[in-house]
Design an enzyme around this catalytic site. Structure first.
Site, short mmCIF file in Angstrom:
data_model
loop_
_atom_site.label_atom_id
_atom_site.label_comp_id
_atom_site.label_asym_id
_atom_site.label_seq_id
_atom_site.Cartn_x
_atom_site.Cartn_y
_atom_site.Cartn_z
N ASP A 98 -21.50 63.29 -100.00
CA ASP A 98 -20.70 64.50 -100.03
C ASP A 98 -21.65 65.65 -100.29
O ASP A 98 -22.42 65.61 -101.26
CB ASP A 98 -19.65 64.40 -101.15
N ASP A 199 -18.31 69.45 -97.70
CA ASP A 199 -17.17 69.98 -98.43
C ASP A 199 -16.87 71.43 -98.01
O ASP A 199 -17.79 72.27 -97.99
CB ASP A 199 -17.51 69.94 -99.93
N GLU A 254 -15.65 69.19 -93.60
CA GLU A 254 -14.30 69.44 -94.08
C GLU A 254 -14.02 70.90 -93.76
O GLU A 254 -14.51 71.79 -94.46
CB GLU A 254 -14.16 69.18 -95.59
N HIS A 327 -9.14 61.67 -101.11
CA HIS A 327 -8.98 61.91 -102.55
C HIS A 327 -8.19 63.18 -102.85
O HIS A 327 -7.92 63.47 -104.01
CB HIS A 327 -10.36 61.99 -103.20
N ASP A 328 -7.84 63.96 -101.84
CA ASP A 328 -7.06 65.18 -102.05
C ASP A 328 -5.61 65.04 -101.58
O ASP A 328 -4.84 65.99 -101.66
CB ASP A 328 -7.66 66.36 -101.25
C1 GLC Z 1 -12.74 69.96 -101.16
C2 GLC Z 1 -12.69 68.65 -101.90
C3 GLC Z 1 -11.82 68.81 -103.10
C4 GLC Z 1 -12.43 69.86 -103.99
C5 GLC Z 1 -12.66 71.17 -103.23
C6 GLC Z 1 -13.59 72.06 -103.98
O1 GLC Z 1 -11.50 70.32 -100.65
O2 GLC Z 1 -12.27 67.64 -101.04
O3 GLC Z 1 -11.65 67.61 -103.80
O4 GLC Z 1 -11.60 70.10 -105.08
O5 GLC Z 1 -13.25 70.95 -101.97
O6 GLC Z 1 -14.88 71.52 -103.96
#
Ligand code: GLC
Ligand code: CA
Length: 552
Positions: A98, A199, A254, A327-328
């Site tokens: 990540d 991320d 992401e 995980h979100d």
């Molecule tokens: C992304 C991650 C999430 C995190 C956010 C800030 O969306 O997947 O878990 O809280 O970024 O880093």
């Protein structure tokens, strides 16, 4: 389109904190992951995406990094990591890291320096602005609640944080920031890691005018000014030129707020930016006036439209990343299937539906067991700062009834997917001998890996078969995609075509018996979640995939 190992692969996401605890402190760790590599090998996955394992004060469970080149003490040390990488590679499993570089922790040395004075050499590593009429520089709301600006006494200025105030945004317009990040990325790549999940990478370039946003709830919406900002593609091309293209790796971005048109830029095969992106339209379907905080079911026709758009839209241009959960997000079976009577059928059905579409499938830990939402009924069970902040903001300021908000949390809180992996029927599901950092789901005696490894009809063994199919059937990787039965509010159906071969996939998303016009007789069943399927009906949550030779 070109061949690539990451197109043929299945990716498994590990959220280390909740995966396996080796030393009884209640927190999953790297040694715990190593001890489960054979479990993953048996499942058949090709790549692990490791959620952050770097040094972090854990305001956001590792997504707030204070040292990119050290391991979080609770997870182990760099030796453990090197072991993990070696042991994974021995088993032919690759590892992608990540990469959290939109922001750091406020405890990162760069930020500690940056906040000291306006003249500090690290000042411009972050985004500092003067207040306006004694208030924040603009009306933007943080995605984790409150203003996106935090006032800092030392210099009487504000810094930007799209996420929590312990996650200050880096200033990507600063050349030195980008070079430092590239250096760090090279360091990990030289170690032998196989790529990055980036991320919120769509947020790195901000509109320099920092205008007020349209009011949503209590604050202005920053998304139009931070997502896909003016230089994002320029920076990713630079990163690709200077770092990514020098290695045989994969990348997935992401890309919050991404549209199909933007995705073509991030992940177009001829663009030299990223290999694929996560889009969020299907997971955002249930949203309402309080954003993601809602308890509405998802409409199947709308869901199918999203996949049709992305599958057909990227054809010949870019590659899809396929996921139900991470995980979100809440648990797949709880959100899109049925976590009661039809849990096993619907978990398998969701597997078929996702894994036979075009793109690289991602499995989130526990999905292969049909793990369900947490079932928490008390706010004190929640650990996630997004959930806790949202509870306070919606209940105490926006007037949402507490019971209503608890229902929303029960449906969509990120903690639903963060309860510990359910390994066996021992205390704490075999996750830890100590006290787990977050409660174990009470259903672990029924839903656990040990039981499913033994049962040939388990969800785990069904996923294993699905992964094997991807490795054996070229059509699953390369066949073209076409949505079928678009009007049906019950069946998700599509076909894949490669030369003279065809794959037809039918998935019943309801607890009802549904009928439809049949498929050709000359079809072999490739995989099914009931026995003796076929014909012109589907049983509750039935999924069936047919292999058809068109020219015979
Ligand atoms: C992304 C991650 C999430 C995190 C956010 C800030 O969306 O997947 O878990 O809280 O970024 O880093
Ligand atoms: Ca531990």
């Amino acid at each position: 389109m070109k061949n690539a190992w990451w197109k043929e692969a299945v990716i498994y996401q590990i959220y280390p904190r909740s995966f396996c605890d080796s030393n009884g402190d209640g927190i999953g760790d790297i040694e715990g992951i190593i001890s489960k590599l054979d479990y993953l090998k048996r499942l058949g996955i090709d790549i692990i995406w490791l959620s952050p394992i770097y040094e972090s004060p854990n305001d956001d469970n590792g997504y707030d990094i204070s040292d990119y080149q050290n391991i979080m003490r609770e997870f182990g040390n760099m030796k453990d990591f090197d072991q993990l990488l070696e042991q994974a590679h021995i088993r032919n499993i690759r590892i992608i890291m990540d990469l959290v570089v939109n922001h750091t922790s406020d405890e990162h040395p760069w930020f500690i320096e940056s906040r000291k004075s306006k003249e500090n050499p690290y000042r411009d590593f972050y985004i500092w602005k003067e207040g306006k009429d004694g208030r924040e520089p603009n009306n933007w709301g943080s995605w984790f609640g409150g203003s996106a600006w935090e006032y800092d006494d030392a210099t009487d200025m504000y810094y930007l944080h799209i996420f929590s105030k312990k996650q200050p945004d880096l200033n990507w317009d600063n050349d030195k920031v980008r070079q430092k990040i590239y250096e760090m990325m090279r360091w990990w790549l030289e170690k032998g890691v196989d790529g990055f999940r980036m991320d919120v990478i769509s947020l790195i370039s901000k509109n320099p005018a920092f205008p007020d946003g349209e009011i949503h709830g209590l604050y202005g919406d920053l998304a139009p000014y931070c997502a896909h900002g003016p230089h994002v593609h320029e920076y990713l091309k630079e990163m690709n030129r200077e770092v990514l293209s020098q290695y045989d790796i994969m990348t997935v971005g992401e890309t919050s707020c991404v549209t199909l048109e933007e995705a073509k830029k991030y992940a177009g095969e001829d663009r030299q930016e990223l290999n694929m992106v996560f889009q969020f339209e299907h997971v955002e379907l249930g949203s309402g006036i309080y954003g993601k905080w809602n308890d509405q079911p998802i409409d199947l026709i709308a869901l199918k439209k999203v996949f049709k758009k992305w599958e057909e839209g990227l054809e010949g241009i870019g590659w899809n990343a396929l996921f139900w959960s991470n995980h979100d997000q809440p648990r797949a079976v709880s959100r899109y299937g049925n976590d009661g009577e039809y849990r096993e059928y619907s978990a398998k059905m969701l597997g078929v539906c996702l894994h036979l579409m075009k793109g690289t499938p991602y499995i989130y830990q526990g999905e292969e067991l049909g793990m369900t939402n947490a079932g928490f009924t008390d706010l004190s069970d929640y650990r996630d700062l997004e959930s806790i902040n949202a509870y306070h903001e919606l209940v105490e300021v926006q007037g949402v009834e507490p019971e209503q908000m608890m229902r929303y949390l029960g449906k969509v809180s990120r903690d639903n997917a963060r309860t510990p992996m359910q390994w066996n029927t021992e205390t704490n599901a075999g996750f830890t001998t100590g006290t787990p950092w977050i409660k174990v789901n009470e259903n672990y005696k029924k839903i656990n890996a040990a039981a499913q490894l033994k049962d040939p009809d388990s969800i785990y063994n069904f996923y294993r078969r699905l992964i094997q199919i991807r490795h054996e059937e070229e059509i699953v990787v390369s066949g073209s995609f076409e949505m079928l039965m678009e009007e049906s509010g019950q069946i998700f159906a599509y076909q894949r075509v490669l030369d003279d071969k065809k794959l037809v996939v039918l998935c019943n998303f309801t607890p009802n018996h549904v009928t439809f016009d049949g498929v050709p007789k000359k079809a072999d069943i490739l995989i099914e979640n009931y026995k003796n399927g076929g014909g012109t009906y589907l049983r509750p949550y039935e999924a069936i995939a047919y292999k058809i030779k068109t020219y015979e």
